[in-house]
Design a protein around this motif. Structure first.
Motif, PDB file in Angstrom:
ATOM      1  N   ARG A 239       0.825  -1.204   0.000  1.00 55.66           N
ATOM      2  CA  ARG A 239       0.000   0.000   0.000  1.00 55.66           C
ATOM      3  C   ARG A 239       0.865   1.262   0.000  1.00 55.66           C
ATOM      4  NH1 ARG A 239      -5.254  -0.283   1.119  1.00 55.66           N
ATOM      5  NH2 ARG A 239      -5.136   1.588  -0.175  1.00 55.66           N
ATOM      6  N   ASN A 240       1.516   1.568   1.124  1.00 57.24           N
ATOM      7  CA  ASN A 240       2.229   2.840   1.237  1.00 57.24           C
ATOM      8  C   ASN A 240       3.255   3.071   0.125  1.00 57.24           C
ATOM      9  OD1 ASN A 240       0.790   3.211   3.617  1.00 57.24           O
ATOM     10  ND2 ASN A 240       2.460   2.532   4.923  1.00 57.24           N
ATOM     11  N   LEU A 241       4.018   2.053  -0.201  1.00 60.87           N
ATOM     12  CA  LEU A 241       5.059   2.207  -1.215  1.00 60.87           C
ATOM     13  C   LEU A 241       4.607   1.779  -2.608  1.00 60.87           C
ATOM     14  CD1 LEU A 241       8.181   0.945   0.776  1.00 60.87           C
ATOM     15  CD2 LEU A 241       7.608   3.309   0.184  1.00 60.87           C
ATOM     16  N   ALA A 242       3.459   1.125  -2.710  1.00 64.39           N
ATOM     17  CA  ALA A 242       3.042   0.555  -3.998  1.00 64.39           C
ATOM     18  C   ALA A 242       1.846   1.246  -4.642  1.00 64.39           C
ATOM     19  CB  ALA A 242       2.734  -0.932  -3.834  1.00 64.39           C
ATOM     20  N   ASP A 243       0.927   1.776  -3.847  1.00 62.89           N
ATOM     21  CA  ASP A 243      -0.267   2.398  -4.425  1.00 62.89           C
ATOM     22  C   ASP A 243       0.109   3.542  -5.357  1.00 62.89           C
ATOM     23  OD1 ASP A 243      -2.114   0.757  -3.221  1.00 62.89           O
ATOM     24  OD2 ASP A 243      -2.553   2.130  -1.566  1.00 62.89           O
ATOM     25  N   GLU A 244      -0.626   3.660  -6.458  1.00 58.75           N
ATOM     26  CA  GLU A 244      -0.347   4.722  -7.424  1.00 58.75           C
ATOM     27  C   GLU A 244      -0.502   6.097  -6.812  1.00 58.75           C
ATOM     28  OE1 GLU A 244      -2.524   4.326 -11.011  1.00 58.75           O
ATOM     29  OE2 GLU A 244      -1.514   2.491 -11.653  1.00 58.75           O
ATOM     30  N   TYR A 245      -1.414   6.260  -5.878  1.00 56.83           N
ATOM     31  CA  TYR A 245      -1.639   7.568  -5.269  1.00 56.83           C
ATOM     32  C   TYR A 245      -0.795   7.781  -4.016  1.00 56.83           C
ATOM     33  CZ  TYR A 245      -4.792   4.889  -2.216  1.00 56.83           C
ATOM     34  OH  TYR A 245      -5.316   3.953  -1.347  1.00 56.83           O
ATOM     35  N   ARG A 246       0.141   6.838  -3.740  1.00 53.79           N
ATOM     36  CA  ARG A 246       1.103   7.023  -2.656  1.00 53.79           C
ATOM     37  C   ARG A 246       2.503   7.075  -3.271  1.00 53.79           C
ATOM     38  NH1 ARG A 246      -0.520   5.512   2.356  1.00 53.79           N
ATOM     39  NH2 ARG A 246       1.313   6.656   3.111  1.00 53.79           N
ATOM     40  N   TYR A 247       3.424   6.255  -2.845  1.00 54.39           N
ATOM     41  CA  TYR A 247       4.795   6.359  -3.367  1.00 54.39           C
ATOM     42  C   TYR A 247       4.973   5.735  -4.750  1.00 54.39           C
ATOM     43  CZ  TYR A 247       6.952   8.524   0.715  1.00 54.39           C
ATOM     44  OH  TYR A 247       7.322   9.417   1.682  1.00 54.39           O
ATOM     45  N   ASN A 248       4.102   4.814  -5.136  1.00 62.05           N
ATOM     46  CA  ASN A 248       4.039   4.318  -6.517  1.00 62.05           C
ATOM     47  C   ASN A 248       5.404   3.830  -7.026  1.00 62.05           C
ATOM     48  OD1 ASN A 248       2.804   3.745  -8.975  1.00 62.05           O
ATOM     49  ND2 ASN A 248       3.112   5.804  -9.775  1.00 62.05           N
ATOM     50  N   ARG A 249       6.022   2.907  -6.278  1.00 59.48           N
ATOM     51  CA  ARG A 249       7.383   2.496  -6.591  1.00 59.48           C
ATOM     52  C   ARG A 249       7.488   1.152  -7.331  1.00 59.48           C
ATOM     53  NH1 ARG A 249       8.496   7.225  -5.311  1.00 59.48           N
ATOM     54  NH2 ARG A 249      10.294   7.801  -4.023  1.00 59.48           N
ATOM     55  N   LEU A 250       6.405   0.537  -7.710  1.00 58.72           N
ATOM     56  CA  LEU A 250       6.484  -0.799  -8.294  1.00 58.72           C
ATOM     57  C   LEU A 250       7.322  -0.845  -9.573  1.00 58.72           C
ATOM     58  CD1 LEU A 250       3.051  -2.595  -7.855  1.00 58.72           C
ATOM     59  CD2 LEU A 250       5.171  -2.852  -6.560  1.00 58.72           C
ATOM     60  N   GLU A 251       7.140   0.134 -10.443  1.00 56.84           N
ATOM     61  CA  GLU A 251       7.889   0.105 -11.695  1.00 56.84           C
ATOM     62  C   GLU A 251       9.386   0.277 -11.439  1.00 56.84           C
ATOM     63  OE1 GLU A 251       7.521   1.792 -16.269  1.00 56.84           O
ATOM     64  OE2 GLU A 251       6.178   2.539 -14.691  1.00 56.84           O
ATOM     65  N   GLN A 252       9.734   1.099 -10.466  1.00 57.09           N
ATOM     66  CA  GLN A 252      11.148   1.262 -10.122  1.00 57.09           C
ATOM     67  C   GLN A 252      11.726  -0.027  -9.542  1.00 57.09           C
ATOM     68  OE1 GLN A 252      11.879   4.725  -7.698  1.00 57.09           O
ATOM     69  NE2 GLN A 252      10.519   6.009  -8.925  1.00 57.09           N
ATOM     70  N   VAL A 253      10.918  -0.707  -8.734  1.00 58.87           N
ATOM     71  CA  VAL A 253      11.353  -1.996  -8.189  1.00 58.87           C
ATOM     72  C   VAL A 253      11.624  -2.981  -9.329  1.00 58.87           C
ATOM     73  CG1 VAL A 253      10.641  -4.018  -6.840  1.00 58.87           C
ATOM     74  CG2 VAL A 253      10.195  -1.705  -5.965  1.00 58.87           C
ATOM     75  N   ALA A 254      10.698  -3.026 -10.264  1.00 57.42           N
ATOM     76  CA  ALA A 254      10.864  -3.930 -11.413  1.00 57.42           C
ATOM     77  C   ALA A 254      12.128  -3.592 -12.193  1.00 57.42           C
ATOM     78  CB  ALA A 254       9.640  -3.850 -12.318  1.00 57.42           C
ATOM     79  N   ASP A 255      12.393  -2.312 -12.391  1.00 53.97           N
ATOM     80  CA  ASP A 255      13.561  -1.894 -13.162  1.00 53.97           C
ATOM     81  C   ASP A 255      14.862  -2.350 -12.506  1.00 53.97           C
ATOM     82  OD1 ASP A 255      12.012  -0.736 -15.103  1.00 53.97           O
ATOM     83  OD2 ASP A 255      12.195   1.309 -14.319  1.00 53.97           O
ATOM     84  N   VAL A 256      15.017  -2.105 -11.213  1.00 52.64           N
ATOM     85  CA  VAL A 256      16.289  -2.443 -10.562  1.00 52.64           C
ATOM     86  C   VAL A 256      16.464  -3.950 -10.407  1.00 52.64           C
ATOM     87  CG1 VAL A 256      16.405  -0.251  -9.326  1.00 52.64           C
ATOM     88  CG2 VAL A 256      15.397  -2.240  -8.205  1.00 52.64           C
ATOM     89  N   LEU A 257      15.366  -4.696 -10.407  1.00 55.68           N
ATOM     90  CA  LEU A 257      15.463  -6.150 -10.271  1.00 55.68           C
ATOM     91  C   LEU A 257      15.452  -6.854 -11.625  1.00 55.68           C
ATOM     92  CD1 LEU A 257      13.181  -6.890  -7.165  1.00 55.68           C
ATOM     93  CD2 LEU A 257      15.620  -6.330  -7.260  1.00 55.68           C
ATOM     94  N   GLY A 258      15.365  -6.084 -12.716  1.00 59.06           N
ATOM     95  CA  GLY A 258      15.398  -6.684 -14.044  1.00 59.06           C
ATOM     96  C   GLY A 258      14.141  -7.429 -14.427  1.00 59.06           C
TER      97      GLY A 258
END
Length: 357
Positions: A239-258
């Motif tokens: 939620r806090n780090l993943a929701d689009e209306y919060r920190y929205n970091r999923l795409e960045q996570v995907a990028d650094v993990l390949g």
């Protein structure tokens, strides 16, 4: 039919004295009746306040962690009447509840009524800075951050600036108080397998202390009664780090993990979400900070249901909140139904002092 304060008070007192097998219920009921007749209200004893706060947790339909309701620790601060005094009490709460990472479920209760107001959603939360369409920090904190800046506070402008406490009394202009650095515990997020995860420079604070809900016990309302348990990992990672209306970091996570993100059918969001949540749990556990994964929390909730059934009580709940935000169908809660009936004592959502209709 609307119940009178006297009726609600007697109902709660009866529950308190009965569940705790205490004597002299009639004496206390007569005393409260007299107080209400003379003043229009009454005052809880410390025991009544403490048990009422525990019941408010036990009755919280949206909380999956109710198994531990009897462990709630009460800090009675009803004698305070200055912003400085309230701030010091909140600092004590943060220190006591954090407990060097071994989080203690805690509630601090101030005077009944709405004289004292805490403007923060949580005592500890990160600022949010609006720069056009771009946000630095937590988008959920933008409005309060702007108010803090208008009051004279200035953050560093990073993604993880800790907001000050904002307190008002009797509707006067609020005052802000910086939380002492030595009271703050934050967890740097690292992945148990992928070192590249650290490139994201993510972190989160150790204890979620909700401070914008009012508590009602036996007809009395406490607008300032911040409380905490410990985090369930998905609250941060899903939620806090993943929701689009919060920190929205999923795409960045995907990028650094390949993780390949070209097609939704690759389920890259799901894969990134799992890895982010692994990092949250691993990091908190490595730092010896209390946290629970959502599968364990769901099993603990089943224990709560059984314990309530044993006492002849029915478990109410808001299913949409009780199911975890990740892999909900893998928990038993997903396949159950609950009556979303609110019982008293309880916690209720309240508009922040800066919000208008």
């Amino acid at each position: 039919m609307v119940s009178t304060m006297e009726e609600v008070a007697i109902e709660y007192l009866t529950q308190y004295y009965t569940e705790n097998e205490l004597p002299e219920l009639d004496r206390r009921v007569n005393e409260v009746r007299k107080m209400i007749k003379q003043t229009g209200t009454y005052v809880h004893t410390r025991g009544e306040l403490a048990y009422g706060a525990k019941l408010a947790w036990r009755n919280s339909n949206r909380c999956i962690g109710r198994l531990f309701w009897e462990r709630l620790n009460i800090l009675d601060e009803r004698s305070l009447n200055t912003e400085q005094g309230v701030a010091q009490a909140l600092f004590r709460h943060i220190e006591y509840a954090t407990n060097k990472g071994k989080v203690i479920p805690t509630i601090t209760v101030f005077k009944q009524g709405s004289r004292i107001r805490i403007w923060n959603h949580q005592l500890i939360r990160y600022a949010g800075y609006q720069h056009g369409e771009y946000v630095v920090g937590d988008p959920a904190s933008i409005e309060l951050t702007q108010i803090c800046e208008q009051l004279g506070w200035q953050g560093a402008g990073t993604d993880f600036d800790l907001l000050p406490l904002v307190i008002s009394i009797d509707g006067k202009e609020p005052i802000w108080f910086k939380i002492p650095d030595d009271l703050m515990m934050e967890v740097e997020l690292r992945h148990p397998k992928y070192a590249a995860f650290e490139l994201l420079q993510l972190k989160w604070y150790a204890v979620p202390i909700i401070s914008d809900m009012r508590m009602e016990i036996g007809g009395l309302t406490y607008y300032s009664a911040p409380f905490n348990g410990w985090y369930m990992g998905t609250e941060i990672g899903a939620r806090n780090l993943a929701d689009e209306y919060r920190y929205n970091r999923l795409e960045q996570v995907a990028d650094v993990l390949g993780i390949e993100t070209k097609k939704e059918s690759f389920l890259w969001r799901d894969e990134a979400l799992v890895e982010l949540n692994k990092a949250v749990l691993h990091s908190f556990q490595s730092a010896n900070v209390s946290i629970v994964d959502h599968h364990t929390a769901a099993k603990q909730f089943q224990q709560f249901i059984k314990a309530e059934e044993k006492q002849g009580r029915k478990t109410t709940g808001d299913w949409t909140w009780l199911i975890p935000p990740m892999s909900p169908a893998q928990t038993r809660i997903f396949h159950q139904s609950f009556e979303n009936e609110w019982q008293s004592p309880n916690f209720y959502y309240e508009k922040a002092p800066y919000e208008v209709d």
